[in-house]
Enzyme design. Structure first.
Site, mmCIF file in Angstrom:
data_model
loop_
_atom_site.group_PDB
_atom_site.id
_atom_site.type_symbol
_atom_site.label_atom_id
_atom_site.label_comp_id
_atom_site.label_asym_id
_atom_site.label_seq_id
_atom_site.Cartn_x
_atom_site.Cartn_y
_atom_site.Cartn_z
ATOM 1 N N LYS A 13 0.844 -1.343 0.005
ATOM 2 C CA LYS A 13 0.036 0.024 0.056
ATOM 3 C C LYS A 13 0.744 1.305 -0.024
ATOM 4 C CE LYS A 13 -2.460 -0.611 3.800
ATOM 5 N NZ LYS A 13 -1.822 -1.968 4.184
ATOM 6 N N ARG A 88 -9.665 1.026 8.814
ATOM 7 C CA ARG A 88 -9.194 -0.294 9.141
ATOM 8 C C ARG A 88 -10.242 -1.152 9.733
ATOM 9 N NH1 ARG A 88 -3.298 0.976 9.056
ATOM 10 N NH2 ARG A 88 -2.111 -0.969 9.173
ATOM 11 N N ARG A 122 11.495 -5.921 5.506
ATOM 12 C CA ARG A 122 11.362 -4.384 5.078
ATOM 13 C C ARG A 122 12.433 -3.540 5.715
ATOM 14 N NH1 ARG A 122 5.249 -2.078 4.962
ATOM 15 N NH2 ARG A 122 5.363 -2.061 7.293
ATOM 16 N N ARG A 153 10.996 -0.993 10.901
ATOM 17 C CA ARG A 153 10.036 -0.675 11.883
ATOM 18 C C ARG A 153 10.049 -1.534 12.944
ATOM 19 N NH1 ARG A 153 4.775 0.745 8.206
ATOM 20 N NH2 ARG A 153 3.833 -0.450 10.202
ATOM 21 N N ARG A 164 -0.613 -8.237 13.545
ATOM 22 C CA ARG A 164 -1.102 -7.281 12.598
ATOM 23 C C ARG A 164 -1.861 -8.088 11.378
ATOM 24 N NH1 ARG A 164 4.040 -4.467 10.876
ATOM 25 N NH2 ARG A 164 3.052 -3.285 9.460
HETATM 26 P P1 AMP Z 1 0.524 1.054 8.951
HETATM 27 O O1 AMP Z 1 1.786 2.092 8.790
HETATM 28 O O2 AMP Z 1 -0.640 1.504 8.125
HETATM 29 O O3 AMP Z 1 0.969 -0.563 8.964
HETATM 30 O O4 AMP Z 1 0.180 1.239 10.574
HETATM 31 C C1 AMP Z 1 0.948 0.772 11.649
HETATM 32 C C2 AMP Z 1 0.129 0.674 13.048
HETATM 33 O O5 AMP Z 1 -0.535 1.900 13.269
HETATM 34 C C3 AMP Z 1 -1.119 -0.279 12.966
HETATM 35 O O6 AMP Z 1 -0.464 -1.423 12.882
HETATM 36 C C4 AMP Z 1 -1.881 0.203 13.985
HETATM 37 O O7 AMP Z 1 -1.230 -0.104 15.375
HETATM 38 C C5 AMP Z 1 -1.808 1.699 13.906
HETATM 39 N N1 AMP Z 1 -2.970 2.321 12.771
HETATM 40 C C6 AMP Z 1 -2.579 2.669 11.570
HETATM 41 N N2 AMP Z 1 -3.945 3.162 11.093
HETATM 42 C C7 AMP Z 1 -4.836 2.580 11.880
HETATM 43 C C8 AMP Z 1 -6.207 2.779 11.952
HETATM 44 N N3 AMP Z 1 -6.797 3.389 10.890
HETATM 45 N N4 AMP Z 1 -6.836 2.372 12.943
HETATM 46 C C9 AMP Z 1 -6.457 2.015 14.008
HETATM 47 N N5 AMP Z 1 -4.823 1.983 14.352
HETATM 48 C C10 AMP Z 1 -4.030 2.329 12.872
#
Ligand code: AMP
Length: 212
Positions: A13, A88, A122, A153, A164
């Site tokens: 993404k 999400r 990654r 990360r 996740r």
């Molecule tokens: P990402 O960078 O999109 O993989 O997001 C990393 C982490 O941020 C996720 O595993 C969640 O803990 C948190 N996060 C990101 N977007 C959301 C969302 N829409 N709702 C809740 N937690 C989020």
């Protein structure tokens, strides 16, 4: 045009978002990036979000929805935007419907077997957010695009990735049906081919939708 990017963690993404955002001049709004910036800056939101992110869980809906609702009041979204990582779950999708009108949902389907290795290998640029896989870096520790330092990360470790992916299956995947019913979903398949291949497919469809 207001677009959502949907897909499991590691589906690509972020990479596709950068390309879509550049091609169509849409601001890329990533809730994950917003949380990471808050953690870096030591804000109250950052402090709260950190424990959830480190455990591979979702940050509470009220906090996340309020952030997005506020972000969508900025001037730069006047001609559209690209949401990456939000919504999400169904609650967030329903909340979003109250303050936004989504035109298209780009959904990247991917074989789950590919994701553990992709995420744990990654490496991300601290400056521009570009992602790489450690196996292609040949020991390099800086970004090819901007020279920024690459890092791993904290949530890209096997235990957190497992959580996740479980969260994605239980809470995020039902959004595919939600947006399919609304007739706005565009389905794509992520593969091991270079990101440009998938982007060409996405751009073809979005060009048509935008009449380009
Ligand atoms: P990402 O960078 O999109 O993989 O997001 C990393 C982490 O941020 C996720 O595993 C969640 O803990 C948190 N996060 C990101 N977007 C959301 C969302 N829409 N709702 C809740 N937690 C989020």
């Amino acid at each position: 045009m207001n677009i959502i990017l949907l897909g499991a963690p590691g589906a690509g993404k972020g990479t596709q978002a950068t390309k879509i955002s550049e091609r169509y001049g849409l601001p890329h709004i990533s809730t994950g990036d917003i949380f990471r910036a808050n953690i870096k800056n030591g804000t109250e939101i950052g402090k709260l979000a950190k424990s959830y992110i480190d455990a591979g869980k979702l940050v509470p809906d009220e906090v996340t929805c309020a952030i997005v609702k506020d972000r969508l009041t900025w001037d730069d979204v006047a001609k559209g935007y690209l949401l990456d990582g939000f919504p999400r779950n169904l609650f967030q999708a329903e909340e979003l419907d109250k303050f936004a009108k989504i035109d298209a949902v780009v959904n990247i389907n991917i074989d789950f077997a590919l994701l553990m290795d992709r995420l744990c290998g990654r490496r991300v640029c601290k400056e521009c957010g570009e992602s790489y896989h450690v196996s292609t870096l040949g020991g390099k520790t800086t970004c090819e695009r901007c020279g920024g330092e690459l890092y791993q990360r904290k949530d890209d470790n096997p235990e957190t990735v497992k959580s996740r992916l479980e969260v994605y299956e239980a809470q995020t995947a039902p959004l595919i049906e939600y947006y399919t019913k609304k007739g706005i979903i565009l389905n794509f398949t992520g593969t091991e081919a270079p990101a440009e291949v998938l982007f060409a497919e996405i751009a073809k469809v979005l060009d048509e939708k935008m009449g380009l």
